[in-house]
Design a protein around this motif. Structure first.
Motif, PDB file in Angstrom:
ATOM      1  N   THR A 139       0.834  -1.216   0.000  1.00 50.37           N
ATOM      2  CA  THR A 139       0.000   0.000   0.000  1.00 50.37           C
ATOM      3  C   THR A 139       0.858   1.251   0.000  1.00 50.37           C
ATOM      4  OG1 THR A 139      -0.224  -0.192   2.423  1.00 50.37           O
ATOM      5  CG2 THR A 139      -2.002  -1.066   1.077  1.00 50.37           C
ATOM      6  N   TYR A 155      -7.808  -1.539  -0.056  1.00 49.93           N
ATOM      7  CA  TYR A 155      -9.093  -2.238   0.048  1.00 49.93           C
ATOM      8  C   TYR A 155      -9.048  -3.623  -0.577  1.00 49.93           C
ATOM      9  CZ  TYR A 155     -11.354   1.656   2.255  1.00 49.93           C
ATOM     10  OH  TYR A 155     -11.698   2.628   3.179  1.00 49.93           O
ATOM     11  N   ASN A 156      -8.071  -3.876  -1.436  1.00 51.07           N
ATOM     12  CA  ASN A 156      -7.895  -5.247  -1.921  1.00 51.07           C
ATOM     13  C   ASN A 156      -7.662  -6.211  -0.758  1.00 51.07           C
ATOM     14  OD1 ASN A 156      -8.192  -4.975  -4.654  1.00 51.07           O
ATOM     15  ND2 ASN A 156      -6.020  -4.959  -5.128  1.00 51.07           N
ATOM     16  N   ARG A 158      -8.370  -5.744   2.459  1.00 52.21           N
ATOM     17  CA  ARG A 158      -9.163  -5.395   3.636  1.00 52.21           C
ATOM     18  C   ARG A 158      -9.636  -6.644   4.398  1.00 52.21           C
ATOM     19  NH1 ARG A 158     -12.606  -1.192   5.243  1.00 52.21           N
ATOM     20  NH2 ARG A 158     -13.516  -1.829   7.222  1.00 52.21           N
ATOM     21  N   MET A 183     -12.968  -8.945  -2.735  1.00 50.37           N
ATOM     22  CA  MET A 183     -13.239  -7.516  -2.682  1.00 50.37           C
ATOM     23  C   MET A 183     -13.609  -6.929  -4.033  1.00 50.37           C
ATOM     24  SD  MET A 183     -13.253  -6.271   0.309  1.00 50.37           S
ATOM     25  CE  MET A 183     -13.152  -4.544  -0.113  1.00 50.37           C
ATOM     26  N   ARG A 187     -15.083  -2.671  -3.207  1.00 53.43           N
ATOM     27  CA  ARG A 187     -14.143  -1.698  -2.641  1.00 53.43           C
ATOM     28  C   ARG A 187     -14.832  -0.385  -2.295  1.00 53.43           C
ATOM     29  NH1 ARG A 187     -11.270  -3.193  -7.411  1.00 53.43           N
ATOM     30  NH2 ARG A 187      -9.759  -4.874  -7.050  1.00 53.43           N
ATOM     31  N   LEU A 190     -17.037  -0.621   0.827  1.00 54.33           N
ATOM     32  CA  LEU A 190     -16.276  -0.584   2.067  1.00 54.33           C
ATOM     33  C   LEU A 190     -15.704   0.803   2.327  1.00 54.33           C
ATOM     34  CD1 LEU A 190     -15.702  -2.950   4.101  1.00 54.33           C
ATOM     35  CD2 LEU A 190     -16.650  -3.649   1.911  1.00 54.33           C
ATOM     36  N   LEU A 191     -15.335   1.511   1.269  1.00 56.27           N
ATOM     37  CA  LEU A 191     -14.864   2.886   1.425  1.00 56.27           C
ATOM     38  C   LEU A 191     -15.972   3.769   1.971  1.00 56.27           C
ATOM     39  CD1 LEU A 191     -12.790   5.150   1.053  1.00 56.27           C
ATOM     40  CD2 LEU A 191     -13.542   5.343  -1.333  1.00 56.27           C
ATOM     41  N   ASP A 194     -16.414   3.057   5.638  1.00 54.18           N
ATOM     42  CA  ASP A 194     -15.381   3.695   6.459  1.00 54.18           C
ATOM     43  C   ASP A 194     -15.614   5.201   6.584  1.00 54.18           C
ATOM     44  OD1 ASP A 194     -14.142   1.282   6.872  1.00 54.18           O
ATOM     45  OD2 ASP A 194     -12.625   1.567   5.324  1.00 54.18           O
ATOM     46  N   SER A 225     -17.734  -3.667  10.217  1.00 54.15           N
ATOM     47  CA  SER A 225     -16.875  -4.228   9.175  1.00 54.15           C
ATOM     48  C   SER A 225     -16.982  -5.749   9.137  1.00 54.15           C
ATOM     49  CB  SER A 225     -15.419  -3.815   9.416  1.00 54.15           C
ATOM     50  OG  SER A 225     -15.257  -2.414   9.346  1.00 54.15           O
TER      51      SER A 225
END
Length: 250
Positions: A139, A155-156, A158, A183, A187, A190-191, A194, A225
């Motif tokens: 990352t 996020y890959n 996560r 994922m 992605r 999940l973003l 968050d 999550s």
């Protein structure tokens, strides 16, 4: 994926099982604060010394003495030993964080838990450290290359930690590959999840009040999550080793 519904379910779980979720979270938050304080003391000089060095550097730069300012700036840099100890504290906290995730998974399934289970991550510490190192390395490279690849890689992987808990037979690379495959198409979801906790994150930076907020917000975010993970993976069977894509980056 209905984020509001997942957050409502997480709040209900927190309300009905406060002891299982909030006490371990309090211990973790206090440990995180302690480790962060120690790391800061190791890598940064005291505020008074930092201000003094900054003033002296300003004077040197204004007088045109760039070499003198550069040598002075080197005094702010931590030693190799201090950097190593700071990194060790970071990885110790990652292992404890993994133990907390293990505890949350057990509580989510109605199993009995106790605060001492925070240390369960040390039973697989080598795998946890290798996973953390690889995710941080990839990352970081992604963010250096450009912002969007960094977020994609973040996020890959996560779900890699969750997969390591639920599939102890998986190797580190297996967890990362499987996470990347699961994922796909999730992605952005999940973003958004968050980002919905951004307000809690901002409130948690306030002294004293932030501790109380963190003790609630940290398990709240983690439980949401985990519920999202279970929803995404409903009916998703782990792929066989020979069918797993070997490319970690896409």
């Amino acid at each position: 994926m209905e984020i509001h519904s997942l957050k409502l379910q997480a709040r209900e779980l927190l309300g009905s099982r406060k002891k299982q979720f909030l006490i371990p979270s309090l211990i973790y938050v206090l440990l995180a604060l302690l480790f962060s304080y120690l790391s800061l003391r190791l890598t940064m000089p005291p505020a008074e010394q930092l201000l003094s060095l900054s003033d002296r550097m300003t004077v040197l730069l204004q007088s045109g003495d760039v070499d003198g300012a550069t040598k002075l700036a080197a005094q702010i840099q931590p030693s190799t030993a201090e950097t190593i100890v700071s990194d060790l504290l970071s990885y110790l906290l990652a292992i404890v964080s993994f133990g907390l995730l293990m505890l949350f998974f057990r509580a989510l399934r109605g199993e009995e838990t106790e605060a001492g289970m925070l240390l369960d991550g040390f039973s697989v510490w080598s795998k946890v450290l290798l996973l953390e190192l690889l995710i941080r390395l990839l990352t970081t490279i992604g963010f250096w290359a450009f912002l969007i690849p960094g977020f994609v890689l973040l996020y890959n992987y996560r779900m890699a930690r969750y997969l390591m808990i639920l599939h102890p037979d998986f190797g580190v690379l297996d967890c990362m590959r499987e996470s990347r495959m699961r994922m796909r198409g999730h992605r952005l979801e999940l973003l958004r999840l968050d980002l919905s906790f951004l307000g809690w994150a901002l409130l948690s930076v306030f002294p004293f009040l932030g501790i109380a907020i963190g003790v609630w917000a940290f398990p709240y975010w983690n439980l949401t999550s985990l519920l999202a993970y279970e929803k995404i993976n409903a009916g998703f069977e782990p792929s066989s080793p020979e069918k797993r894509d070997s490319d970690l980056f896409l």
